[in-house]
Design an enzyme around this catalytic site. Structure first.
Site, PDB file in Angstrom:
ATOM      1  N   HIS A  68      -2.220   1.535   7.322  1.00 57.15           N
ATOM      2  CA  HIS A  68      -2.585   1.549   5.909  1.00 57.15           C
ATOM      3  C   HIS A  68      -2.288   2.922   5.303  1.00 57.15           C
ATOM      4  CE1 HIS A  68      -4.661   0.466   2.287  1.00 57.15           C
ATOM      5  NE2 HIS A  68      -5.631   1.347   2.462  1.00 57.15           N
ATOM      6  N   CYS A  71       0.809  -1.223   0.000  1.00 63.27           N
ATOM      7  CA  CYS A  71       0.000   0.000   0.000  1.00 63.27           C
ATOM      8  C   CYS A  71       0.841   1.272   0.000  1.00 63.27           C
ATOM      9  CB  CYS A  71      -0.995   0.004   1.155  1.00 63.27           C
ATOM     10  SG  CYS A  71      -0.269  -0.103   2.801  1.00 63.27           S
TER      11      CYS A  71
END
Length: 322
Positions: free
Chosen positions: A166, A87
């Site tokens: 994230h 990510c």
């Protein structure tokens, strides 16, 4: 880590991200860390092309806007995240692939990838990214060299309380603000950017809302900006200054200021290279050899006992204070 392996975790750091995009062949861009949302900071690094936001992931977190499902999707490069640990690079590429600023050039590797995958749907884009050996190899080169031994992450016990982090990208496209989160079905429309205003002003409420979810004193987020190469901007200002109609002293003072800022940028890039070299180096063999020598000389156990005693003493002092 070899090309056939997965994607490793990389540190959320402007030096890592700046060197990563440059090793991918990107020119005219760098990454700056943001420690405040004050306008003075954004003014000092303009133009800002996108934000990269790292936060503690909450599974049931609801998007701040509707998912884009209409024809706009054709103008937005969006890839779903289909593999763990990718990510960070995916968020960086989400900014770069949607940036139309003339100062930034993607280079052959990313240009070819973008053209190859442009017509894919979001899931296929994610699969193409995860299978790009070149992009994965550059990404993995910034993982910390942790051990001379190999561990299987899948065999590690997972705590239900273990925190997950994230990365998402926040970018302006055609007068609207979007959040590009690879874990969502598509781009999230955060709304219209008011005419004649900086898009950063439209992004601030969403960033503040995310930050305010955490308790005071907790640090569960990090914010960075993809900006135009600072040295390039300063050199252009220095060149333009030569043609400006200013008195000698004023011009000299401005020249000296710009040259100092250029030197600061050079020093920063040198520091990034040193820090990244240290991140990549595996110090464990050296540590093992030092431990062997200490054991051979009969010093290892006494050092261990001293360290243990100091630790116990500190713990007692903490208990006493509480």
């Amino acid at each position: 880590m070899s090309d056939t392996a997965g994607w490793c975790l990389i540190e959320s750091d402007p030096g890592v991200f700046t060197e990563l995009i440059r090793e991918l062949g990107v020119t005219g861009a760098q990454v700056e860390e943001l420690w405040t949302l004050d306008n003075s900071l954004f003014d000092s690094i303009k133009p800002v092309h996108g934000l990269i936001f790292l936060f503690r992931w909450i599974g049931d977190d609801q998007p701040d806007g509707p998912i884009v499902r209409d024809s706009r999707i054709e103008k937005i490069f969006f890839a779903q995240q289909v593999i763990n640990n990718a990510c960070a690079t995916q968020a960086i590429l989400s900014v770069l692939f949607n940036c139309r600023h003339p100062s930034i050039e993607l280079g052959s590797t990313l240009t070819e990838f973008k053209e190859f995958s442009q017509k894919f749907d979001a899931n296929l884009k994610g699969l193409a990214l995860s299978n790009s050996q070149k992009i994965r190899s550059v990404h993995n080169s910034f993982g910390r060299s942790g051990s001379i031994f190999e561990f299987d992450d899948s065999a590690k016990p997972k705590s239900k309380d273990e925190e997950a982090y994230h990365f998402v990208a926040i970018v302006p496209i055609d007068g609207r603000l979007y959040e590009l989160d690879g874990l969502k079905e598509g781009p999230i429309d955060l709304g219209l950017i008011k005419p004649n205003t900086d898009w950063i002003e439209a992004a601030k409420p969403f960033i503040e809302k995310r930050i305010n979810k955490y308790k005071e004193g907790e640090v569960h987020f990090n914010l960075m900006a993809v900006v135009t190469d600072r040295k390039l901007i300063l050199e252009r200002r220095l060149l333009a200054l030569q043609t400006e109609d200013l008195d000698k002293d004023t011009k000299l003072a401005q020249e000296n200021s710009l040259r100092m800022q250029i030197d600061d940028e050079d020093d920063k890039m040198k520091r990034y290279k040193i820090e990244n070299a240290r991140r990549k180096h595996n110090y464990l063999p050296l540590i093992v050899e030092i431990l062997k020598l200490l054991a051979k000389d009969g010093k290892l156990v006494p050092l261990y006992e001293r360290a243990k005693a100091k630790t116990l003493e500190r713990e007692k002092q903490k208990m006493g204070k509480t």
